[in-house]
Motif scaffolding. Structure first.
Motif, PDB file in Angstrom:
ATOM      1  N   TRP A   4       0.961  -1.223  -0.053  1.00 42.47           N
ATOM      2  CA  TRP A   4       0.062  -0.040  -0.268  1.00 42.47           C
ATOM      3  C   TRP A   4       0.740   1.252   0.102  1.00 42.47           C
ATOM      4  O   TRP A   4       0.326   2.263  -0.354  1.00 42.47           O
ATOM      5  CB  TRP A   4      -0.906   0.075   1.206  1.00 42.47           C
ATOM      6  N   LEU A   5       2.136   1.117   0.605  1.00 43.55           N
ATOM      7  CA  LEU A   5       2.914   2.335   0.417  1.00 43.55           C
ATOM      8  C   LEU A   5       3.348   2.620  -0.970  1.00 43.55           C
ATOM      9  O   LEU A   5       3.682   3.857  -1.403  1.00 43.55           O
ATOM     10  CB  LEU A   5       4.241   1.923   1.085  1.00 43.55           C
ATOM     11  N   ASN A   6       3.162   1.599  -1.743  1.00 37.75           N
ATOM     12  CA  ASN A   6       3.625   1.929  -3.329  1.00 37.75           C
ATOM     13  C   ASN A   6       2.495   2.739  -3.996  1.00 37.75           C
ATOM     14  O   ASN A   6       3.103   3.775  -4.572  1.00 37.75           O
ATOM     15  CB  ASN A   6       3.834   0.440  -3.938  1.00 37.75           C
ATOM     16  N   PRO A   7       1.308   2.405  -4.116  1.00 35.11           N
ATOM     17  CA  PRO A   7       0.408   3.409  -4.810  1.00 35.11           C
ATOM     18  C   PRO A   7       0.429   4.603  -4.024  1.00 35.11           C
ATOM     19  O   PRO A   7       0.508   5.737  -4.714  1.00 35.11           O
ATOM     20  CB  PRO A   7      -1.021   2.756  -4.800  1.00 35.11           C
ATOM     21  N   ALA A   8       0.422   4.867  -2.725  1.00 39.07           N
ATOM     22  CA  ALA A   8       0.515   6.216  -1.898  1.00 39.07           C
ATOM     23  C   ALA A   8       1.620   6.986  -2.445  1.00 39.07           C
ATOM     24  O   ALA A   8       1.195   8.031  -2.715  1.00 39.07           O
ATOM     25  CB  ALA A   8       0.406   5.662  -0.578  1.00 39.07           C
ATOM     26  N   LEU A  51      10.416   8.899  -0.976  1.00 34.45           N
ATOM     27  CA  LEU A  51      10.709   8.473   0.116  1.00 34.45           C
ATOM     28  C   LEU A  51       9.776   7.070   0.594  1.00 34.45           C
ATOM     29  O   LEU A  51      10.304   6.245   1.199  1.00 34.45           O
ATOM     30  CB  LEU A  51      10.709   9.503   1.395  1.00 34.45           C
ATOM     31  N   MET A  52       8.406   7.468   0.324  1.00 39.85           N
ATOM     32  CA  MET A  52       7.583   6.360   0.614  1.00 39.85           C
ATOM     33  C   MET A  52       7.781   5.015  -0.191  1.00 39.85           C
ATOM     34  O   MET A  52       7.568   3.931   0.186  1.00 39.85           O
ATOM     35  CB  MET A  52       6.284   6.720   0.327  1.00 39.85           C
ATOM     36  N   SER A  57       9.787  -0.631  -0.770  1.00 37.65           N
ATOM     37  CA  SER A  57      10.949  -1.509  -1.485  1.00 37.65           C
ATOM     38  C   SER A  57      11.432  -2.258  -0.285  1.00 37.65           C
ATOM     39  O   SER A  57      11.602  -3.393  -0.315  1.00 37.65           O
ATOM     40  CB  SER A  57      11.823  -0.970  -2.235  1.00 37.65           C
ATOM     41  N   THR A  58      11.883  -1.483   0.771  1.00 38.53           N
ATOM     42  CA  THR A  58      12.638  -2.179   1.886  1.00 38.53           C
ATOM     43  C   THR A  58      11.656  -3.141   2.541  1.00 38.53           C
ATOM     44  O   THR A  58      12.188  -4.177   2.872  1.00 38.53           O
ATOM     45  CB  THR A  58      13.058  -0.897   2.921  1.00 38.53           C
ATOM     46  N   GLY A 103      17.689   6.886   0.469  1.00 41.53           N
ATOM     47  CA  GLY A 103      16.666   7.371   1.311  1.00 41.53           C
ATOM     48  C   GLY A 103      17.561   8.711   2.188  1.00 41.53           C
ATOM     49  O   GLY A 103      16.616   9.706   2.332  1.00 41.53           O
ATOM     50  N   VAL A 104      18.600   8.489   2.393  1.00 41.33           N
ATOM     51  CA  VAL A 104      19.372   9.722   3.062  1.00 41.33           C
ATOM     52  C   VAL A 104      19.238  10.903   2.294  1.00 41.33           C
ATOM     53  O   VAL A 104      19.114  11.943   2.748  1.00 41.33           O
ATOM     54  CB  VAL A 104      20.864   9.124   3.360  1.00 41.33           C
ATOM     55  N   GLY A 105      19.839  10.675   1.046  1.00 44.77           N
ATOM     56  CA  GLY A 105      19.760  12.027  -0.006  1.00 44.77           C
ATOM     57  C   GLY A 105      18.472  12.520   0.077  1.00 44.77           C
ATOM     58  O   GLY A 105      18.373  13.862   0.136  1.00 44.77           O
ATOM     59  N   LEU A 106      17.281  11.724  -0.009  1.00 40.09           N
ATOM     60  CA  LEU A 106      15.971  12.495  -0.004  1.00 40.09           C
ATOM     61  C   LEU A 106      15.631  13.094   1.131  1.00 40.09           C
ATOM     62  O   LEU A 106      15.196  14.334   1.136  1.00 40.09           O
ATOM     63  CB  LEU A 106      15.226  11.172  -0.280  1.00 40.09           C
ATOM     64  N   ILE A 107      16.070  12.514   2.383  1.00 42.70           N
ATOM     65  CA  ILE A 107      15.822  13.303   3.623  1.00 42.70           C
ATOM     66  C   ILE A 107      16.617  14.581   3.710  1.00 42.70           C
ATOM     67  O   ILE A 107      16.197  15.543   4.195  1.00 42.70           O
ATOM     68  CB  ILE A 107      16.151  12.210   4.709  1.00 42.70           C
ATOM     69  N   GLU A 108      17.684  14.266   3.374  1.00 37.68           N
ATOM     70  CA  GLU A 108      18.564  15.727   3.266  1.00 37.68           C
ATOM     71  C   GLU A 108      18.045  16.736   2.404  1.00 37.68           C
ATOM     72  O   GLU A 108      17.814  17.917   2.570  1.00 37.68           O
ATOM     73  CB  GLU A 108      20.067  15.209   2.960  1.00 37.68           C
TER      74      GLU A 108
END
Ligand SMILES: [Cu+2]
Length: 452
Positions: A4-8, A51-52, A57-58, A103-108
């Motif tokens: 569900w994280l995927n379509p969201a 990020l979602m 994927s994780t 993920g780290v790059g996105l958060i930054e």
């Protein structure tokens, strides 16, 4: 949750459109565009959605690794697993080592945008190149994350269609794992023109060229499986053969880029666009089509129409090559990516310094027409899938003569799949499972364990 994280996440990425400005940052989201140059909410949505997808994927990966490590049937050691299972395992391992960097790059980038941190802002001491490192440390292995399952699919399909076990099973496993490991020491080839130290460029050139070795082993094994086999041409076989041709061509054009001199000349041209579409469409998408035609009877219990499948393959394969092959030529002529004109400018602020030859326009028209044909040909497959569900012939348990466990149960499989957990007896010529620290760690003692 992974599902569900995927379509969201996917919807969130595109949400910017409703705020008036979509994410106009390209698929690489290079800095400083994604951090402080653009300020509209479209890009913030893009980063949050990505990020979602990282989280999705994780979580999905945890599921696959746990299932493969702990829930294999008795007799199914590591070296007895179907190659498709191996490919998923290697792919998820690559994902786990690479995706945290993204993920780290996105958060930054999100922090730079929202609370004005300075990861990528040069004026405040940040470095936009940090993003390129994080992005490509993830981005290069990501290509393998999507293509390695296609290797697994093609191995299954070609072995079944040739009516024999895959040639060189062990070397196939090592080649899959080897390409996975190699994918972490080559990402610098995406940054060869970013001002990297010359000695480091040389290292990246050599490691990138090494990728050809495991790839060559796999292609050799697939050819050798068909040689002396008796090949049955079904739709899924055609797609796998198509994969073999286009992926090999993509591999050959890929060998131009590690060369520093060629890379400097060809980077950001249509030659790159041609190369990665030969690998990612001719590789991943063709593998996916092969899998749909191969496992659709197993999933739905109905046989697909082979004539429609053949029609889909012929139209798609020809238009696909019409779409991407001329891009090699355009790239060599000097046509660059991400431009909508054919003029040559020293940079985006300078005057036009020249034009490309007139034939560029007609080749682009040819490419566009083939692009539409290729895209629309997918409707044939979708129609085939729907018509099969409505009035397809009933599928037997094993329509293609496959040997792995899914072909033992009826189509579609019941839930749970097996009343009694089957034991794998027939293995690829190497029988006993050796005990060592790894197998003891990963496999539960299923002798005593009762599975309900
Ligand atoms: Cu790469």
């Amino acid at each position: 949750m992974a599902f569900w994280l995927n379509p969201a996440g996917s919807i969130l990425i595109m949400m910017g459109v409703f705020s008036g400005t979509g994410a106009d940052v390209g698929w690489t989201g290079y800095q400083p565009i994604t951090s402080w140059v653009t300020t509209h909410p479209g890009t913030t949505f893009w980063l949050a959605g990505q990020l979602m997808l990282v989280a999705s994927s994780t979580l999905a990966g945890i599921n696959f690794i746990t299932t493969i490590a702990a829930m294999r049937a008795p007799g199914m050691g590591w070296m007895q697993m179907p190659l498709f299972t191996w490919s998923i395992l290697v792919s998820v391992m690559c994902l786990f080592i690479s995706i945290p960097a993204f993920g780290v790059g996105l958060i930054e980038a999100i922090l730079d945008r929202t609370i004005a941190t300075a990861f990528f802002n040069t004026a405040a001491g940040g470095d936009p190149l940090l993003w390129s490192h994080l992005f490509w440390y993830f981005g290069h292995p990501e290509v393998y994350v999507v293509i390695i399952p296609a290797f697994g699919i093609v191995s299954e399909v070609l072995a079944t269609s040739s009516r024999r076990a895959i040639f060189g099973y062990k070397s196939m496993v090592y080649a899959l794992a080897g390409i996975g490991i190699l994918s972490f020491v080559v990402y610098g080839h995406h940054m060869l023109t970013s001002g990297m130290a010359p000695w480091l460029r040389f290292v990246m050139m050599l490691t990138t060229m090494l990728v050809a070795v495991p790839t060559g082993i796999k292609i050799f094994n697939w050819l050798k499986t068909m040689h002396r086999g008796s090949l049955v041409y079904r739709t899924h076989t055609l797609w796998s053969l198509g994969f073999l041709i286009t992926f090999t061509l993509g591999g050959i054009s890929g060998m131009f880029f590690p060369s520093i001199a060629m890379n400097t000349h060809l980077t950001e041209t249509y030659f790159v666009v041609a190369h990665f579409h030969y690998v990612l469409v001719g590789g991943v998408v063709f593998g996916l089509f092969s899998a749909i035609y191969y496992w659709y009877p197993k999933m739905t219990g109905k046989m697909m129409n082979e004539k429609l499948g053949m029609l889909h393959f012929l139209i798609a394969f020809i238009s696909y090559n019409g779409l991407f092959w001329p891009m090699h030529k355009l790239g060599l002529l000097g046509m660059t990516r991400r431009h909508h004109t054919y003029f040559i400018q020293a940079n985006e602020y300078s005057d036009v310094v020249g034009t490309l030859p007139a034939e560029i326009a007609s080749w682009n028209m040819f490419i566009s027409i083939n692009g539409f044909i290729f895209g629309l040909s997918t409707i044939i497959m979708v129609y085939n899938m729907i018509i099969t569900l409505v009035k397809g012939k009933k599928a037997p348990a094993d329509p293609w003569g496959g040997w792995s466990f899914e072909w033992l149960v009826s189509s579609p499989p019941p839930t749970p799949s097996f009343d009694e957990i089957p034991t794998l007896i027939d293995v690829n010529e190497h029988g006993e499972r050796k005990e060592n620290w790894l197998t003891k760690l990963m496999v539960p003692n299923d002798e005593e364990e009762v599975i309900h």
